[in-house]
Scaffold this motif. Structure first.
Motif, PDB file in Angstrom:
ATOM      1  N   SER A   1     -81.165  85.872 -13.404  1.00 33.81           N
ATOM      2  CA  SER A   1     -80.264  84.840 -13.921  1.00 33.81           C
ATOM      3  C   SER A   1     -79.043  84.755 -13.024  1.00 33.81           C
ATOM      4  N   GLY A   2     -78.173  83.798 -13.338  1.00 33.85           N
ATOM      5  CA  GLY A   2     -76.931  83.687 -12.596  1.00 33.85           C
ATOM      6  C   GLY A   2     -76.877  82.544 -11.602  1.00 33.85           C
ATOM      7  N   ARG A   3     -77.930  81.721 -11.574  1.00 35.17           N
ATOM      8  CA  ARG A   3     -77.972  80.630 -10.599  1.00 35.17           C
ATOM      9  C   ARG A   3     -77.699  79.253 -11.209  1.00 35.17           C
ATOM     10  N   GLY A   4     -77.504  79.178 -12.511  1.00 31.69           N
ATOM     11  CA  GLY A   4     -77.358  77.888 -13.185  1.00 31.69           C
ATOM     12  C   GLY A   4     -76.215  77.044 -12.652  1.00 31.69           C
ATOM     13  N   LEU A   5     -75.038  77.621 -12.514  1.00 35.21           N
ATOM     14  CA  LEU A   5     -73.898  76.846 -12.025  1.00 35.21           C
ATOM     15  C   LEU A   5     -74.024  76.524 -10.538  1.00 35.21           C
ATOM     16  N   LEU A   6     -74.714  77.384  -9.797  1.00 32.80           N
ATOM     17  CA  LEU A   6     -74.985  77.065  -8.390  1.00 32.80           C
ATOM     18  C   LEU A   6     -75.891  75.844  -8.296  1.00 32.80           C
ATOM     19  N   LEU A   7     -76.905  75.790  -9.149  1.00 31.38           N
ATOM     20  CA  LEU A   7     -77.790  74.620  -9.187  1.00 31.38           C
ATOM     21  C   LEU A   7     -77.012  73.376  -9.595  1.00 31.38           C
ATOM     22  N   LEU A   8     -76.177  73.517 -10.594  1.00 31.46           N
ATOM     23  CA  LEU A   8     -75.375  72.385 -11.070  1.00 31.46           C
ATOM     24  C   LEU A   8     -74.492  71.843  -9.942  1.00 31.46           C
ATOM     25  N   THR A   9     -73.833  72.735  -9.237  1.00 36.81           N
ATOM     26  CA  THR A   9     -72.964  72.329  -8.135  1.00 36.81           C
ATOM     27  C   THR A   9     -73.762  71.679  -7.006  1.00 36.81           C
ATOM     28  N   SER A  10     -74.947  72.186  -6.747  1.00 42.34           N
ATOM     29  CA  SER A  10     -75.760  71.676  -5.643  1.00 42.34           C
ATOM     30  C   SER A  10     -76.440  70.347  -5.955  1.00 42.34           C
ATOM     31  N   LEU A  11     -76.868  70.145  -7.201  1.00 36.00           N
ATOM     32  CA  LEU A  11     -77.721  69.004  -7.521  1.00 36.00           C
ATOM     33  C   LEU A  11     -77.016  67.834  -8.199  1.00 36.00           C
ATOM     34  N   ALA A  12     -75.924  68.102  -8.892  1.00 35.56           N
ATOM     35  CA  ALA A  12     -75.235  67.033  -9.623  1.00 35.56           C
ATOM     36  C   ALA A  12     -74.263  66.301  -8.698  1.00 35.56           C
ATOM     37  N   ARG A  13     -74.104  65.007  -8.956  1.00 32.44           N
ATOM     38  CA  ARG A  13     -73.097  64.220  -8.211  1.00 32.44           C
ATOM     39  C   ARG A  13     -71.699  64.728  -8.570  1.00 32.44           C
ATOM     40  N   ALA A  14     -71.503  65.036  -9.847  1.00 34.25           N
ATOM     41  CA  ALA A  14     -70.239  65.592 -10.345  1.00 34.25           C
ATOM     42  C   ALA A  14     -70.559  66.383 -11.603  1.00 34.25           C
ATOM     43  N   TRP A  15     -69.706  67.341 -11.937  1.00 32.51           N
ATOM     44  CA  TRP A  15     -69.834  68.054 -13.201  1.00 32.51           C
ATOM     45  C   TRP A  15     -68.475  68.611 -13.584  1.00 32.51           C
ATOM     46  N   GLY A  16     -68.346  68.951 -14.854  1.00 33.04           N
ATOM     47  CA  GLY A  16     -67.089  69.508 -15.316  1.00 33.04           C
ATOM     48  C   GLY A  16     -67.199  70.029 -16.733  1.00 33.04           C
ATOM     49  N   VAL A  17     -66.066  70.471 -17.255  1.00 35.28           N
ATOM     50  CA  VAL A  17     -65.990  71.039 -18.599  1.00 35.28           C
ATOM     51  C   VAL A  17     -64.793  70.422 -19.300  1.00 35.28           C
ATOM     52  N   HIS A  18     -64.999  70.013 -20.552  1.00 32.99           N
ATOM     53  CA  HIS A  18     -63.909  69.509 -21.383  1.00 32.99           C
ATOM     54  C   HIS A  18     -63.785  70.397 -22.614  1.00 32.99           C
ATOM     55  N   PRO A  19     -62.597  70.954 -22.873  1.00 37.34           N
ATOM     56  CA  PRO A  19     -62.418  71.700 -24.114  1.00 37.34           C
ATOM     57  C   PRO A  19     -62.427  70.733 -25.291  1.00 37.34           C
ATOM     58  N   GLY A  20     -62.846  71.223 -26.434  1.00 36.14           N
ATOM     59  CA  GLY A  20     -62.882  70.392 -27.634  1.00 36.14           C
ATOM     60  C   GLY A  20     -62.297  71.126 -28.815  1.00 36.14           C
ATOM     61  N   LEU A  21     -62.297  70.461 -29.959  1.00 36.30           N
ATOM     62  CA  LEU A  21     -61.805  71.102 -31.180  1.00 36.30           C
ATOM     63  C   LEU A  21     -62.673  72.286 -31.564  1.00 36.30           C
ATOM     64  N   ARG A  22     -63.971  72.140 -31.345  1.00 34.52           N
ATOM     65  CA  ARG A  22     -64.929  73.210 -31.605  1.00 34.52           C
ATOM     66  C   ARG A  22     -65.679  73.492 -30.318  1.00 34.52           C
ATOM     67  N   GLY A  23     -65.193  74.387 -29.514  1.00 36.49           N
ATOM     68  CA  GLY A  23     -65.920  74.769 -28.319  1.00 36.49           C
ATOM     69  C   GLY A  23     -65.596  73.915 -27.114  1.00 36.49           C
ATOM     70  N   LYS A  24     -66.643  73.612 -26.352  1.00 38.08           N
ATOM     71  CA  LYS A  24     -66.472  72.883 -25.090  1.00 38.08           C
ATOM     72  C   LYS A  24     -67.669  71.985 -24.853  1.00 38.08           C
ATOM     73  N   THR A  25     -67.483  71.055 -23.928  1.00 33.26           N
ATOM     74  CA  THR A  25     -68.574  70.201 -23.471  1.00 33.26           C
ATOM     75  C   THR A  25     -68.691  70.370 -21.967  1.00 33.26           C
TER      76      THR A  25
END
Length: 161
Positions: free
Chosen positions: A128-152
């Motif tokens: 494990s440990g490659r998910g964010l590397l894949l996300l960075t490599s394959l997505a045009r853009a990505w990010g995280v938004h905090p929310g009232l309950r958790g994150k997106t």
């Protein structure tokens, strides 16, 4: 015609609430329990929706990245429900996309308020440990938004053509 039948929770057997032509519905949402079974269910839901929209060019990449994000939510989240949303390119009423027109956006929300963190070092034998590397490599853009309950955690894919 590609369509989906929605039934109300607690409805009488066979009661149809609405029939949607998925080719004309520019977004979809699902909620999954925090369980390993959510991973193939979420992947199948996204693949089915992209196929219905005729967006086969991003299907495999979307399936891989959704698998990674849902798996992270199941492994690291506090166990609450996991929400998955997908927006067709140029969907009215959807979030503003970083990539502009011709972009599919997918969002995964869980109840863990902590943003995902890339692993410092991933060895070839690590499982494990490659998910964010894949996300960075394959997505045009990505990010995280905090929310009232958790994150997106969201990502965008450019539609070929």
């Amino acid at each position: 015609m590609s369509s989906i039948v929605r039934r109300a929770a607690g409805a009488f057997r066979g009661e149809v609430v609405e029939v949607l032509d998925v080719r004309k519905t520019p977004r979809a949402e699902w909620t999954f329990p925090s369980s390993p079974r959510a991973v193939p269910a979420a992947r199948s839901a996204v693949v089915g929706r992209l196929e219905a929209w005729g967006l086969d060019g991003v299907r495999d990449t979307a399936a891989l990245l959704v698998t990674e994000l849902i798996t992270n939510s199941v492994r690291h989240g506090p166990g609450g429900p996991i929400d998955l949303r997908i927006f067709a390119p140029d969907a009215e009423g959807g979030p503003e996309v970083e990539g502009g027109p011709g972009t599919v956006r997918i969002e995964v929300r869980d109840e863990d308020p902590l943003p995902p963190r890339p692993r410092e070092e991933v060895r070839p034998e690590d499982e494990s440990g490659r998910g964010l590397l894949l996300l960075t490599s394959l997505a045009r853009a990505w990010g995280v938004h905090p929310g009232l309950r958790g994150k997106t955690v969201w990502f965008e894919l450019a539609v070929p053509g």
